[in-house]
Design a protein around this motif. Structure first.
Motif, mmCIF file in Angstrom:
data_model
loop_
_atom_site.group_PDB
_atom_site.id
_atom_site.type_symbol
_atom_site.label_atom_id
_atom_site.label_comp_id
_atom_site.label_asym_id
_atom_site.label_seq_id
_atom_site.Cartn_x
_atom_site.Cartn_y
_atom_site.Cartn_z
ATOM 1 N N LYS A 261 46.577 43.047 66.729
ATOM 2 C CA LYS A 261 46.423 43.492 68.107
ATOM 3 C C LYS A 261 46.077 42.285 68.988
ATOM 4 C CE LYS A 261 45.004 48.165 66.813
ATOM 5 N NZ LYS A 261 43.999 49.257 66.987
ATOM 6 N N HIS A 262 45.889 42.529 70.268
ATOM 7 C CA HIS A 262 45.587 41.430 71.180
ATOM 8 C C HIS A 262 44.248 40.774 70.860
ATOM 9 C CE1 HIS A 262 48.531 43.145 74.311
ATOM 10 N NE2 HIS A 262 49.054 42.080 73.757
ATOM 11 N N CYS A 263 44.212 39.468 71.005
ATOM 12 C CA CYS A 263 43.000 38.692 70.731
ATOM 13 C C CYS A 263 42.130 38.617 71.982
ATOM 14 C CB CYS A 263 43.387 37.290 70.271
ATOM 15 S SG CYS A 263 41.979 36.230 69.869
ATOM 16 N N VAL A 264 40.839 38.832 71.808
ATOM 17 C CA VAL A 264 39.889 38.719 72.918
ATOM 18 C C VAL A 264 38.791 37.700 72.593
ATOM 19 C CG1 VAL A 264 40.298 41.085 73.685
ATOM 20 C CG2 VAL A 264 38.465 40.628 72.045
ATOM 21 N N TYR A 265 39.006 36.943 71.532
ATOM 22 C CA TYR A 265 37.967 36.030 71.051
ATOM 23 C C TYR A 265 38.191 34.577 71.475
ATOM 24 C CZ TYR A 265 37.149 40.111 68.162
ATOM 25 O OH TYR A 265 36.914 41.404 67.743
ATOM 26 N N TYR A 266 39.433 34.128 71.413
ATOM 27 C CA TYR A 266 39.774 32.747 71.765
ATOM 28 C C TYR A 266 41.034 32.727 72.619
ATOM 29 C CZ TYR A 266 36.419 31.059 68.292
ATOM 30 O OH TYR A 266 35.265 30.798 67.601
ATOM 31 N N GLU A 267 41.290 31.590 73.260
ATOM 32 C CA GLU A 267 42.582 31.377 73.893
ATOM 33 C C GLU A 267 43.591 31.252 72.762
ATOM 34 O OE1 GLU A 267 42.228 28.015 76.456
ATOM 35 O OE2 GLU A 267 40.887 29.043 77.856
ATOM 36 N N CYS A 268 44.560 32.155 72.728
ATOM 37 C CA CYS A 268 45.341 32.374 71.507
ATOM 38 C C CYS A 268 46.715 32.935 71.862
ATOM 39 C CB CYS A 268 44.561 33.368 70.631
ATOM 40 S SG CYS A 268 45.384 33.962 69.147
ATOM 41 N N LEU A 269 47.668 32.707 70.997
ATOM 42 C CA LEU A 269 48.993 33.290 71.175
ATOM 43 C C LEU A 269 48.917 34.797 71.347
ATOM 44 C CD1 LEU A 269 52.165 33.036 70.949
ATOM 45 C CD2 LEU A 269 51.830 33.565 68.514
ATOM 46 N N MET A 270 47.928 35.435 70.722
ATOM 47 C CA MET A 270 47.854 36.885 70.745
ATOM 48 C C MET A 270 47.047 37.448 71.915
ATOM 49 S SD MET A 270 49.964 37.621 68.560
ATOM 50 C CE MET A 270 49.837 39.403 68.701
ATOM 51 N N ASN A 271 46.703 36.621 72.894
ATOM 52 C CA ASN A 271 46.164 37.140 74.149
ATOM 53 C C ASN A 271 47.245 37.959 74.847
ATOM 54 O OD1 ASN A 271 44.562 33.956 74.830
ATOM 55 N ND2 ASN A 271 43.714 35.709 73.760
ATOM 56 N N GLY A 272 46.855 38.982 75.585
ATOM 57 C CA GLY A 272 47.828 39.747 76.352
ATOM 58 C C GLY A 272 48.310 38.949 77.558
ATOM 59 N N SER A 273 49.510 39.273 78.037
ATOM 60 C CA SER A 273 50.063 38.622 79.234
ATOM 61 C C SER A 273 50.510 39.684 80.215
ATOM 62 C CB SER A 273 51.256 37.734 78.878
ATOM 63 O OG SER A 273 50.880 36.688 78.026
ATOM 64 N N ASN A 274 49.995 39.600 81.424
ATOM 65 C CA ASN A 274 50.307 40.600 82.435
ATOM 66 C C ASN A 274 51.327 40.120 83.450
ATOM 67 O OD1 ASN A 274 49.923 43.198 83.441
ATOM 68 N ND2 ASN A 274 48.499 42.483 85.012
ATOM 69 N N LEU A 286 48.048 30.466 66.981
ATOM 70 C CA LEU A 286 47.035 31.461 66.661
ATOM 71 C C LEU A 286 45.662 30.820 66.505
ATOM 72 C CD1 LEU A 286 48.914 33.564 63.935
ATOM 73 C CD2 LEU A 286 48.575 34.188 66.337
ATOM 74 N N CYS A 287 44.636 31.523 66.947
ATOM 75 C CA CYS A 287 43.259 31.096 66.699
ATOM 76 C C CYS A 287 42.911 31.376 65.229
ATOM 77 C CB CYS A 287 42.303 31.834 67.631
ATOM 78 S SG CYS A 287 42.042 33.578 67.198
ATOM 79 N N PRO A 288 41.802 30.846 64.710
ATOM 80 C CA PRO A 288 41.457 31.080 63.300
ATOM 81 C C PRO A 288 41.338 32.557 62.929
ATOM 82 C CG PRO A 288 40.148 29.272 64.177
ATOM 83 C CD PRO A 288 40.874 29.883 65.342
ATOM 84 N N ILE A 289 40.833 33.387 63.848
ATOM 85 C CA ILE A 289 40.653 34.810 63.540
ATOM 86 C C ILE A 289 42.006 35.486 63.327
ATOM 87 C CG2 ILE A 289 39.855 37.023 64.479
ATOM 88 C CD1 ILE A 289 37.634 35.425 65.937
ATOM 89 N N CYS A 290 42.943 35.239 64.227
ATOM 90 C CA CYS A 290 44.271 35.849 64.101
ATOM 91 C C CYS A 290 45.065 35.225 62.955
ATOM 92 C CB CYS A 290 45.030 35.721 65.421
ATOM 93 S SG CYS A 290 44.310 36.699 66.766
#
Length: 341
Positions: A261-274, A286-290
């Motif tokens: 799902k979308h990442c809310v922890y780091y600036e990451c490829l999986m951040n949402g884009s509006n 990807l951040c380490p979490i993703c």
């Protein structure tokens, strides 16, 4: 965002409330919890993985850090208008609706529709490196006009742009139908992704979407029209911007199909884009979490993946003239940090 089984990357005109929520404020303890515990198996298979998945200390304010925590969203940014809880590793592992390569089903099938401004195969070489452990298979190309004339696709004219838009349900059905019709391909297909040069929309209730993914059926659709590439592009953009956007949206959408799902922890490829400007600010990696989530499904060598991604970016630069040196530099720094004693 997930709506039922679907993920959407949407235009801001389809957004609801603009109330600012401080959902991007996470503590280091929350980020550590989201990362999860590295299994003994991971540590034994490759001791480097403790460094690969290491989180930067504190809030990552150090400009030299490779990873930075999510910053306060700007007006109309995704996290300002969308509720995102974040996805911890443990929650991810409990998901049943996600793609996991297994036995012979390891192929991501790419179905191109329309004419593209730069070689799609070049972008897919990067995708091969990103999803190392999966095969990437490109089908023959299909002409949009022919598919519309044969009623295999539906379209409308967007009132804002005056450009043709294809409806995503028919695009998904077309891609899935191709795979089902080929017995050999269906036996090795894990995911199906339709790539089109036309603008797209899921229904008349939406202005447009950049891409859409159906996790249950393992199918996604991605449009180049708002990347700035292709004859049917809705927006103008230089080749560097067009290539960068295309790499981000394609890998973002496929990663959703793997259950992230979308990442809310780091600036990451999986951040949402509006919107496009927010997409341009998004990281390519990807951040380490993703990364921990995706690796748990793919199980391939992350350092080898980075090396393949770097080579692909260099190849894309040579073939398109795009300036991707800042991405190559990031990968060099990342590999150096991982491999240092």
């Amino acid at each position: 965002e997930y709506m039922g089984t679907l993920h959407w990357l949407c235009d801001r005109t389809s957004m609801a409330s603009s109330t600012v929520r401080k959902q991007w404020v996470k503590t280091h303890a929350q980020r550590e919890k989201a990362l999860g515990t590295l299994s003994t198996e991971i540590k034994v298979v490759n001791p480097l993985h403790e460094r690969i998945f290491a989180l930067p200390p504190g809030n990552g304010e150090d400009e030299s850090s490779l990873f930075h925590v999510v910053s306060k969203p700007r007006r109309d940014d995704w996290l300002q208008v969308r509720e995102e809880r974040g996805q911890e590793f443990l929650s991810f592992t409990r998901m049943t609706m996600k793609a996991v390569p297994h036995a012979s089903h390891r192929t991501i099938v790419i179905v191109p529709i329309g004419s593209f401004a730069f070689p799609l195969e070049s972008l897919l070489e990067y995708v091969r490196g990103f999803f190392l452990g999966c095969e990437i298979e490109l089908t023959r190309g299909y002409a949009t006009d022919e598919l519309l004339e044969s009623n295999k696709l539906r379209a409308r004219v967007n009132g804002d742009t005056g450009k043709r838009q294809l409806y995503t349900p028919e695009l998904m059905e077309f891609g899935q139908g191709l795979v089902r019709a080929d017995r050999a391909l269906s036996r090795r297909a894990l995911l199906t992704v339709v790539v089109t040069a036309d603008d797209i929309t899921p229904s008349d209730d939406y202005n447009f979407v950049f891409g859409i993914a159906n996790i249950v059926d393992g199918v996604g659709v991605w449009s180049l029209a708002r990347m700035g590439g292709g004859r049917d592009a809705v927006v103008d953009a230089d080749v560097t911007t067009a290539v960068s956007r295309s790499l981000k949206v394609l890998t973002h959408e496929i990663t959703h199909l793997f259950g992230l799902k979308h990442c809310v922890y780091y600036e990451c490829l999986m951040n949402g884009s509006n919107h496009a400007e927010e997409l341009d600010r998004k990281r390519l990696f990807l951040c380490p979490i993703c990364l921990h989530k995706l690796y748990s499904s793919l199980g391939s060598s992350i350092t080898t993946s980075y090396v393949r991604m770097r080579a692909a970016l260099t190849q894309i630069e040579a073939e398109t003239g795009a300036d991707l040196e800042h991405y190559v530099d990031w990968l060099d720094r990342r590999l150096s940090a991982i491999e240092q004693e």
